[in-house]
Design a protein around this motif. Structure first.
Motif, PDB file in Angstrom:
ATOM      1  N   GLY A   1      19.735 -17.956  -0.919  1.00  0.00           N
ATOM      2  CA  GLY A   1      18.368 -17.667  -1.306  1.00  0.00           C
ATOM      3  C   GLY A   1      17.841 -16.429  -0.618  1.00  0.00           C
ATOM      4  N   ILE A   2      17.005 -15.668  -1.323  1.00  0.00           N
ATOM      5  CA  ILE A   2      16.404 -14.463  -0.768  1.00  0.00           C
ATOM      6  C   ILE A   2      14.907 -14.507  -1.037  1.00  0.00           C
ATOM      7  CG2 ILE A   2      16.323 -11.942  -0.877  1.00  0.00           C
ATOM      8  CD1 ILE A   2      19.267 -11.938  -1.561  1.00  0.00           C
ATOM      9  N   SER A   3      14.126 -14.121  -0.033  1.00  0.00           N
ATOM     10  CA  SER A   3      12.669 -14.135  -0.144  1.00  0.00           C
ATOM     11  C   SER A   3      12.139 -12.713   0.002  1.00  0.00           C
ATOM     12  CB  SER A   3      12.064 -15.054   0.927  1.00  0.00           C
ATOM     13  OG  SER A   3      10.664 -15.067   0.826  1.00  0.00           O
ATOM     14  N   PRO A   4      12.047 -11.972  -1.090  1.00  0.00           N
ATOM     15  CA  PRO A   4      11.622 -10.579  -1.003  1.00  0.00           C
ATOM     16  C   PRO A   4      10.110 -10.430  -0.879  1.00  0.00           C
ATOM     17  CG  PRO A   4      12.004 -11.162  -3.291  1.00  0.00           C
ATOM     18  CD  PRO A   4      12.386 -12.368  -2.462  1.00  0.00           C
ATOM     19  N   PHE A   5       9.693  -9.244  -0.496  1.00  0.00           N
ATOM     20  CA  PHE A   5       8.280  -8.891  -0.541  1.00  0.00           C
ATOM     21  C   PHE A   5       7.753  -9.121  -1.959  1.00  0.00           C
ATOM     22  CE2 PHE A   5       4.916  -5.624  -0.964  1.00  0.00           C
ATOM     23  CZ  PHE A   5       4.073  -6.034   0.067  1.00  0.00           C
ATOM     24  N   GLY A   6       6.455  -9.378  -2.085  1.00  0.00           N
ATOM     25  CA  GLY A   6       5.908  -9.879  -3.344  1.00  0.00           C
ATOM     26  C   GLY A   6       5.755  -8.881  -4.473  1.00  0.00           C
ATOM     27  N   ILE A   7       5.887  -7.583  -4.198  1.00  0.00           N
ATOM     28  CA  ILE A   7       5.779  -6.571  -5.258  1.00  0.00           C
ATOM     29  C   ILE A   7       7.134  -5.901  -5.446  1.00  0.00           C
ATOM     30  CG2 ILE A   7       4.686  -4.398  -5.958  1.00  0.00           C
ATOM     31  CD1 ILE A   7       2.258  -5.198  -4.241  1.00  0.00           C
ATOM     32  N   TYR A   8       7.643  -5.933  -6.668  1.00  0.00           N
ATOM     33  CA  TYR A   8       8.902  -5.244  -6.962  1.00  0.00           C
ATOM     34  C   TYR A   8       8.637  -3.742  -7.079  1.00  0.00           C
ATOM     35  CZ  TYR A   8      13.057  -3.720  -9.526  1.00  0.00           C
ATOM     36  OH  TYR A   8      14.193  -3.060  -9.924  1.00  0.00           O
ATOM     37  N   ARG A   9       7.785  -3.368  -8.068  1.00  0.00           N
ATOM     38  CA  ARG A   9       7.318  -1.990  -8.211  1.00  0.00           C
ATOM     39  C   ARG A   9       5.915  -2.027  -8.797  1.00  0.00           C
ATOM     40  NH1 ARG A   9      11.503   2.334 -10.576  1.00  0.00           N
ATOM     41  NH2 ARG A   9      10.521   3.603  -8.949  1.00  0.00           N
ATOM     42  N   ASN A  10       5.135  -1.016  -8.503  1.00  0.00           N
ATOM     43  CA  ASN A  10       3.823  -0.875  -9.118  1.00  0.00           C
ATOM     44  C   ASN A  10       3.960  -0.175 -10.473  1.00  0.00           C
ATOM     45  OD1 ASN A  10       2.310  -1.880  -6.799  1.00  0.00           O
ATOM     46  ND2 ASN A  10       2.862   0.048  -5.798  1.00  0.00           N
TER      47      ASN A  10
ATOM     48  N   ALA B   1      -3.174  -6.533  -4.954  1.00  0.00           N
ATOM     49  CA  ALA B   1      -2.040  -7.407  -5.267  1.00  0.00           C
ATOM     50  C   ALA B   1      -2.572  -8.777  -5.691  1.00  0.00           C
ATOM     51  CB  ALA B   1      -1.109  -7.525  -4.070  1.00  0.00           C
ATOM     52  N   ASP B   2      -3.033  -8.857  -6.904  1.00  0.00           N
ATOM     53  CA  ASP B   2      -3.628 -10.094  -7.413  1.00  0.00           C
ATOM     54  C   ASP B   2      -2.547 -11.154  -7.617  1.00  0.00           C
ATOM     55  OD1 ASP B   2      -5.362 -11.942  -8.717  1.00  0.00           O
ATOM     56  OD2 ASP B   2      -4.714 -11.150 -10.653  1.00  0.00           O
ATOM     57  N   TYR B   3      -2.776 -12.315  -7.027  1.00  0.00           N
ATOM     58  CA  TYR B   3      -1.794 -13.409  -7.131  1.00  0.00           C
ATOM     59  C   TYR B   3      -1.501 -13.757  -8.582  1.00  0.00           C
ATOM     60  CZ  TYR B   3       0.242 -18.088  -6.588  1.00  0.00           C
ATOM     61  OH  TYR B   3       1.068 -19.185  -6.663  1.00  0.00           O
ATOM     62  N   ALA B   4      -2.540 -13.865  -9.409  1.00  0.00           N
ATOM     63  CA  ALA B   4      -2.351 -14.254 -10.811  1.00  0.00           C
ATOM     64  C   ALA B   4      -1.496 -13.225 -11.549  1.00  0.00           C
ATOM     65  CB  ALA B   4      -3.698 -14.423 -11.503  1.00  0.00           C
ATOM     66  N   THR B   5      -1.735 -11.950 -11.287  1.00  0.00           N
ATOM     67  CA  THR B   5      -0.935 -10.890 -11.908  1.00  0.00           C
ATOM     68  C   THR B   5       0.522 -10.997 -11.478  1.00  0.00           C
ATOM     69  OG1 THR B   5      -2.808  -9.370 -12.036  1.00  0.00           O
ATOM     70  CG2 THR B   5      -0.609  -8.384 -12.040  1.00  0.00           C
ATOM     71  N   LEU B   6       0.747 -11.233 -10.187  1.00  0.00           N
ATOM     72  CA  LEU B   6       2.105 -11.220  -9.662  1.00  0.00           C
ATOM     73  C   LEU B   6       2.909 -12.440 -10.073  1.00  0.00           C
ATOM     74  CD1 LEU B   6       1.378  -9.662  -6.189  1.00  0.00           C
ATOM     75  CD2 LEU B   6       2.929  -8.743  -7.924  1.00  0.00           C
ATOM     76  N   ILE B   7       2.311 -13.623 -10.102  1.00  0.00           N
ATOM     77  CA  ILE B   7       3.097 -14.791 -10.492  1.00  0.00           C
ATOM     78  C   ILE B   7       3.517 -14.677 -11.960  1.00  0.00           C
ATOM     79  CG2 ILE B   7       1.149 -16.299 -11.146  1.00  0.00           C
ATOM     80  CD1 ILE B   7       2.682 -18.625  -9.894  1.00  0.00           C
ATOM     81  N   GLN B   8       2.650 -14.081 -12.780  1.00  0.00           N
ATOM     82  CA  GLN B   8       3.029 -13.870 -14.179  1.00  0.00           C
ATOM     83  C   GLN B   8       4.141 -12.829 -14.293  1.00  0.00           C
ATOM     84  OE1 GLN B   8      -0.477 -13.729 -16.989  1.00  0.00           O
ATOM     85  NE2 GLN B   8      -1.619 -14.067 -15.087  1.00  0.00           N
ATOM     86  N   TRP B   9       4.079 -11.796 -13.452  1.00  0.00           N
ATOM     87  CA  TRP B   9       5.126 -10.766 -13.501  1.00  0.00           C
ATOM     88  C   TRP B   9       6.476 -11.345 -13.102  1.00  0.00           C
ATOM     89  CZ3 TRP B   9       8.912  -8.598 -10.661  1.00  0.00           C
ATOM     90  CH2 TRP B   9       9.453  -7.398 -11.125  1.00  0.00           C
ATOM     91  N   TRP B  10       6.529 -12.068 -11.986  1.00  0.00           N
ATOM     92  CA  TRP B  10       7.801 -12.639 -11.546  1.00  0.00           C
ATOM     93  C   TRP B  10       8.317 -13.659 -12.551  1.00  0.00           C
ATOM     94  CZ3 TRP B  10      10.848 -10.825  -7.755  1.00  0.00           C
ATOM     95  CH2 TRP B  10      10.275  -9.949  -6.834  1.00  0.00           C
ATOM     96  N   ASN B  11       7.438 -14.451 -13.139  1.00  0.00           N
ATOM     97  CA  ASN B  11       7.843 -15.415 -14.162  1.00  0.00           C
ATOM     98  C   ASN B  11       8.484 -14.706 -15.347  1.00  0.00           C
ATOM     99  OD1 ASN B  11       7.562 -18.187 -15.587  1.00  0.00           O
ATOM    100  ND2 ASN B  11       6.471 -16.794 -16.960  1.00  0.00           N
ATOM    101  N   GLN B  12       7.951 -13.558 -15.712  1.00  0.00           N
ATOM    102  CA  GLN B  12       8.470 -12.833 -16.874  1.00  0.00           C
ATOM    103  C   GLN B  12       9.795 -12.136 -16.597  1.00  0.00           C
ATOM    104  OE1 GLN B  12       5.701  -9.991 -18.503  1.00  0.00           O
ATOM    105  NE2 GLN B  12       7.173  -9.151 -19.978  1.00  0.00           N
ATOM    106  N   TYR B  13       9.939 -11.560 -15.408  1.00  0.00           N
ATOM    107  CA  TYR B  13      11.076 -10.665 -15.167  1.00  0.00           C
ATOM    108  C   TYR B  13      12.168 -11.233 -14.264  1.00  0.00           C
ATOM    109  CZ  TYR B  13       8.314  -6.972 -17.334  1.00  0.00           C
ATOM    110  OH  TYR B  13       7.587  -6.214 -18.217  1.00  0.00           O
ATOM    111  N   ALA B  14      11.908 -12.318 -13.550  1.00  0.00           N
ATOM    112  CA  ALA B  14      12.876 -12.762 -12.534  1.00  0.00           C
ATOM    113  C   ALA B  14      13.295 -14.213 -12.715  1.00  0.00           C
ATOM    114  CB  ALA B  14      12.294 -12.549 -11.137  1.00  0.00           C
ATOM    115  N   SER B  15      13.380 -14.669 -13.951  1.00  0.00           N
ATOM    116  CA  SER B  15      13.722 -16.072 -14.199  1.00  0.00           C
ATOM    117  C   SER B  15      15.193 -16.295 -14.524  1.00  0.00           C
ATOM    118  CB  SER B  15      12.857 -16.630 -15.337  1.00  0.00           C
ATOM    119  OG  SER B  15      11.493 -16.589 -14.996  1.00  0.00           O
TER     120      SER B  15
END
Length: 505
Positions: free
Chosen positions: A253-262, A310-324
């Motif tokens: 498991g890896i726990s990266p910083f919360g923003i991939y790219r802006n 870094a809005d939490y709602a924006t980021l959880i949707q981004w990770w859900n879309q791109y990192a599943s």
């Protein structure tokens, strides 16, 4: 008329409150499979100065409280700065354990082995958390003679008060993988976990001193950023293969910083404005996810809903879309969550809103609490809400069919036995197995009252997830009829077919 109108108004308010509560309550959405982790760190100094007995008491209390809160996996920091909170012939004992790097604990004990035993006894997984490249934290004044930075100073660089194993040196990749293999081979860990420190976080006015390595090991790259990302990519792939060659079932498991790219840096980026994994830490997390170089990903979404950069709602949707493409769990900051007000409901903090967002994301398979002690201390009533609502019922781990999707055989010889002391104990026998993927390591016990439909997809009927082949039952007077169902879990928590037995309690 006035009184009647007032009663109706009160009734409407009460109904509105009830409907709001139901809309926020996870009781209707509890999952049978969910990663519910908590990070237990040592670099905050919480264990320094504690005796062996006191530290074990502290950890036991934390584990008991976390178990009651529904946590099913502990991520325990065992290598904060090329040192060890476990017996190692490669790296010195950590000062975060004993106060002096290289000094063994007295009375002697092995915290990693102890934590494995304690977690497994509670039905929890234990993931050993290492920091791959950091060789010295800012607060460490002296290093042991056994330390890699003392033995091979040429393989490290200094940056902003830290010492870092240079990712541009191939021997360092080999070294970190050797450490990981040593842990995985000698300890029965369920996972091995890395946090977000790859190349160091940028510090104003400082440059990473890797000119020599860029010339010596260019690997076909002329762009420094691409070269650094490739160094980390080579390491991540080698690390993943090393762990699975040693033990195929151990999860990486890896726990990266919360923003991939802006978004301003790349079209694929999120609508955020902060530090970036790809550009600033040289961590191409999406490449690792999509190439299958990790088994789960836990982005650290420590911000609040509505954060300007870094809005939490924006980021959880981004990770859900791109990192599943691999199981996705969300890193949650307990203290920040309860200190922030819900923008939609100013009278409460953000735990309910964040839990609701998590439930709406089909790619999100769990969450990890930063940090365990904050949940244990129940700041903002966070732990109570987990215990009573969000994680009220036990949960199995998410499946990882890419590692193993075959279920073990079902348990055998299920039988209740009334003991001489008056206790009724349900016994069973482990199923037969020929290889690691067939072996039963835990068991799920369900209970159904007379007349209830047997449905093992409903987690509210789980009464235990245990490594034992027996369970003490709440015997009353032998006149109440219940059906107990037992299934077997393998190392990756594939679940067997059920066996059942009707019991009078």
């Amino acid at each position: 008329m006035k009184r009647v109108f007032g009663n109706r108004w009160v009734l409407l308010l009460c109904l509105s409150f009830i409907l709001l509560h139901l809309s926020l309550s996870p009781m209707t959405a509890q999952k049978k499979r969910e990663f519910r982790g908590a990070w237990i760190q040592c670099v905050n100094g919480q264990f320094q100065g504690l005796s062996t007995e006191k530290m074990q008491q502290t950890l036991s209390y934390q584990l008991d409280e976390l178990q009651r809160d529904g946590v099913n996996a502990i991520i325990f920091q065992v290598r904060p700065e090329c040192d060890a909170l476990y017996q190692s012939s490669i790296e010195p004992w950590s000062r975060f354990l004993t106060g002096q790097q290289g000094r063994a604990p007295q009375p002697y004990w092995d915290p990693l082995q102890w934590m494995i035993d304690q977690c497994h006894a509670r039905g929890m997984e234990l993931h050993a958390w290492i920091n791959p490249y950091r060789a010295k934290t800012k607060s460490t004044a002296a290093l042991s003679a056994q330390h890699i930075a003392v033995q091979h100073p040429e393989r490290c660089f200094d940056y902003d008060g830290l010492k870092i194993l240079n990712p541009g040196i191939p021997e360092n990749r080999d070294y970190i993988c050797m450490v990981a293999k040593d842990i995985v081979t000698r300890y029965d860990v369920d996972g091995i976990h890395m946090d977000d420190y790859f190349y160091p976080y940028p510090a104003a006015g400082q440059q990473i001193p890797d000119d020599v390595q860029f010339r010596q090991y260019p690997n076909g790259f002329s762009n420094r950023g691409d070269w650094r990302r490739n160094n980390v990519n080579l390491f991540i792939r080698q690390f993943y293969e090393t762990v699975h060659q040693a033990k195929p079932w151990v999860k990486v498991g890896i726990s990266p910083f919360g923003i991939y790219r802006n978004k301003r840096s790349a079209d694929i980026g999120s609508q955020t404005n902060g530090l970036q994994n790809y550009d600033d830490l040289y961590a191409d997390v999406l490449l690792w996810v999509n190439n299958g170089w990790l088994d789960y990903c836990v982005p650290q979404l420590y911000w609040e809903i509505g954060h300007k950069s870094a809005d939490y709602a924006t980021l959880i949707q981004w990770w859900n879309q791109y990192a599943s493409a691999r199981p996705l769990y969300i890193g949650e900051d307990v203290e920040r969550t309860v200190k922030a007000t819900d923008p939609q409901r100013p009278g409460q903090h953000q735990q309910p809103a964040k839990r609701a967002l998590t439930e709406q994301m089909p790619g999100v398979k769990g969450s990890v609490l930063w940090y365990a002690k904050a949940a244990v201390d129940n700041v903002g009533n966070y732990g109570t809400m987990l215990r009573q609502y969000y994680w009220r019922y036990p949960a199995l781990q998410p499946q990882m069919a890419f590692l193993d999707n075959a279920a073990p055989k079902k348990p055998r010889k299920l039988k209740p036995v009334l003991m001489e002391d008056g206790n009724l104990v349900l016994f069973w026998t482990a199923p037969r197995s020929k290889k690691w993927s067939d072996e039963a390591t835990r068991y799920v016990v369900y209970c159904f009252a007379q007349g209830e439909t047997i449905n093992t997809d409903d987690p509210s009927h789980i009464v235990a997830i245990t490594p034992q082949t027996f369970l003490r039952l709440p015997y009353i007077d032998g006149t109440h009829r219940y059906t107990y169902v037992v299934t077997a879990l393998d190392r990756l928590q594939n679940e067997s077919k059920p066996v059942k037995k009707t019991v009078k309690l």
